[in-house]
Design a protein around this motif. Structure first.
Motif, mmCIF file in Angstrom:
data_model
loop_
_atom_site.group_PDB
_atom_site.id
_atom_site.type_symbol
_atom_site.label_atom_id
_atom_site.label_comp_id
_atom_site.label_asym_id
_atom_site.label_seq_id
_atom_site.Cartn_x
_atom_site.Cartn_y
_atom_site.Cartn_z
ATOM 1 N N LYS A 187 0.964 -1.042 -0.035
ATOM 2 C CA LYS A 187 0.121 0.160 0.019
ATOM 3 C C LYS A 187 0.505 1.126 -0.199
ATOM 4 O O LYS A 187 1.855 1.553 1.069
ATOM 5 C CB LYS A 187 -0.519 0.117 1.162
ATOM 6 C CG LYS A 187 -1.753 1.139 1.369
ATOM 7 C CD LYS A 187 -2.846 0.976 2.706
ATOM 8 C CE LYS A 187 -2.515 1.442 3.498
ATOM 9 N NZ LYS A 187 -2.038 3.211 3.871
ATOM 10 N N PRO A 205 -7.744 -2.529 7.691
ATOM 11 C CA PRO A 205 -6.541 -1.683 8.986
ATOM 12 C C PRO A 205 -7.262 -2.232 10.158
ATOM 13 O O PRO A 205 -7.872 -3.191 10.159
ATOM 14 C CB PRO A 205 -6.194 -0.628 8.522
ATOM 15 C CG PRO A 205 -7.751 0.098 7.541
ATOM 16 C CD PRO A 205 -8.393 -1.315 7.776
ATOM 17 N N ARG A 231 -3.330 -5.723 15.187
ATOM 18 C CA ARG A 231 -2.034 -6.143 15.752
ATOM 19 C C ARG A 231 -2.096 -6.958 16.405
ATOM 20 O O ARG A 231 -2.853 -7.737 17.643
ATOM 21 C CB ARG A 231 -2.445 -4.718 16.919
ATOM 22 C CG ARG A 231 -2.635 -3.071 16.607
ATOM 23 C CD ARG A 231 -1.012 -3.154 15.763
ATOM 24 N NE ARG A 231 -0.845 -1.778 16.378
ATOM 25 C CZ ARG A 231 -0.702 -1.243 14.364
ATOM 26 N NH1 ARG A 231 -1.238 -1.933 13.209
ATOM 27 N NH2 ARG A 231 -0.390 -0.150 14.014
ATOM 28 N N VAL A 268 -4.143 -5.064 6.802
ATOM 29 C CA VAL A 268 -4.196 -3.682 6.081
ATOM 30 C C VAL A 268 -2.773 -3.873 7.349
ATOM 31 O O VAL A 268 -3.269 -3.707 8.525
ATOM 32 C CB VAL A 268 -3.736 -2.617 5.659
ATOM 33 C CG1 VAL A 268 -3.259 -1.497 5.857
ATOM 34 C CG2 VAL A 268 -5.310 -2.650 4.781
HETATM 35 O O1 C5P Z 1 0.894 0.647 10.592
HETATM 36 P P1 C5P Z 1 -0.886 0.417 10.825
HETATM 37 O O2 C5P Z 1 -0.215 -1.094 10.824
HETATM 38 O O3 C5P Z 1 -1.562 1.299 11.859
HETATM 39 O O4 C5P Z 1 -1.269 0.913 9.099
HETATM 40 C C1 C5P Z 1 -2.757 1.096 9.030
HETATM 41 C C2 C5P Z 1 -2.303 2.026 7.780
HETATM 42 O O5 C5P Z 1 -3.846 1.544 7.043
HETATM 43 C C3 C5P Z 1 -1.860 2.622 7.106
HETATM 44 O O6 C5P Z 1 -1.958 3.499 6.312
HETATM 45 C C4 C5P Z 1 -2.839 3.660 6.910
HETATM 46 O O7 C5P Z 1 -2.851 5.331 6.654
HETATM 47 C C5 C5P Z 1 -4.651 2.616 6.821
HETATM 48 N N1 C5P Z 1 -6.090 3.427 7.402
HETATM 49 C C6 C5P Z 1 -6.346 2.935 8.739
HETATM 50 N N2 C5P Z 1 -7.872 3.052 9.056
HETATM 51 C C7 C5P Z 1 -8.020 3.556 7.976
HETATM 52 C C8 C5P Z 1 -7.805 3.135 6.347
HETATM 53 C C9 C5P Z 1 -6.417 3.531 5.992
HETATM 54 O O8 C5P Z 1 -5.332 2.528 9.818
HETATM 55 N N3 C5P Z 1 -9.994 3.582 8.178
#
Ligand code: C5P
Length: 248
Positions: free
Chosen positions: A46, A190, A193, A220
């Motif tokens: 991404k 996303p 964790r 993500v």
């Molecule tokens: O590092 P991390 O796992 O938190 O990354 C999450 C990614 O997903 C980031 O690039 C963020 O911009 C994206 N994102 C998010 N929440 C959303 C949409 C996109 O965390 N609702």
């Protein structure tokens, strides 16, 4: 080879859950270092605002040349004409997915879909619902009452009505979305964790295993991998947790 995302069909084994790795780093050099350390199991990357605003199309094309499927996360949010024009601007890029905010409303999303249909049929559009960094209180403070879950369902319904292909949400909302009858959308999640990782600025989180059990297929996951001392080991462990949950 660049895999094109069909409806719920992102890769040669569409039923297996996939990690989409956000390259939220300062330079292509840093991004390539992480990619090379992870090696061949990585298919999806991404590119978000941090990299795209500085390194632009060149970086996206380099990634495509190496065969990655690319999610260009632009989170477009503007009047319909401007969003449609932005879609036209990226229409010749080798990206499989891009994003727009569902809060922009149906006319904005429809304008994006029409522009995509005309100039970029290879790009699937995803509507960002409520950012995974927000909880009920943060959402209420910007004037949206109630709980995040019902709001995500409402916004996903608007996305579907507009012809958008899928939505971005937390895995926590997947059950609600399935129950609400919008399960034919593609869900990209996303807010994932591993149990021992920091939540960072994410609020609505689940572990990789929980997310897959909840139905997540495009996860993500960034900093738990990119900021790990050994990104390859972190990627492998997360992938393994996802696959075990999938097979269970
Ligand atoms: O590092 P991390 O796992 O938190 O990354 C999450 C990614 O997903 C980031 O690039 C963020 O911009 C994206 N994102 C998010 N929440 C959303 C949409 C996109 O965390 N609702």
């Amino acid at each position: 080879m660049c895999f094109k995302l069909g409806p719920m069909n992102a890769n040669p084994s569409p039923t297996l859950p996939e990690i989409i790795l956000p390259l939220d780093l300062d330079t292509p050099r840093e991004a390539w270092r992480v990619i090379e350390r992870i090696g061949g199991d990585l298919k999806w990357v991404k590119v978000g605002l941090q990299m795209y605003l500085r390194w632009g199309d060149g970086f996206v094309k380099e990634l495509a040349k190496e065969g990655f499927s690319i999610f260009l996360d632009l989170k477009l949010f503007d009047i319909p004409n401007t969003v449609a024009s932005a879609i036209r601007s990226i229409g010749d890029l080798p990206v499989a997915l891009t994003t727009l905010h569902t809060l922009g409303g149906v006319p904005m999303m429809r304008a994006a879909v029409e522009a995509r249909d005309r100039v970029a049929p290879h790009i699937r559009l995803l509507g960002v619902t409520i950012l995974t960094s927000m909880d009920d209180a943060t959402m209420n403070r910007v004037g949206i009452p109630g709980g995040v879950g019902p709001e995500v369902v409402r916004l996903a319904g608007l996305a579907r009505e507009s012809g958008v292909d899928g939505v971005v949400c937390s895995p926590q909302e997947l059950g609600l979305l399935q129950a609400a009858g919008v399960g034919d959308l593609t869900f990209v999640t996303p807010g994932v964790r591993p149990a021992d990782a920091s939540a960072d600025d994410q609020s609505r989180i689940m572990t990789p295993g929980e997310a897959v059990r909840a139905g997540a297929r495009y996860l993500v996951i960034g900093r738990p991998i990119t900021a790990a001392p050994d990104p390859a080991a972190a990627f492998r462990a997360i992938n393994e947790e996802m696959l075990q949950a999938f097979r269970a």
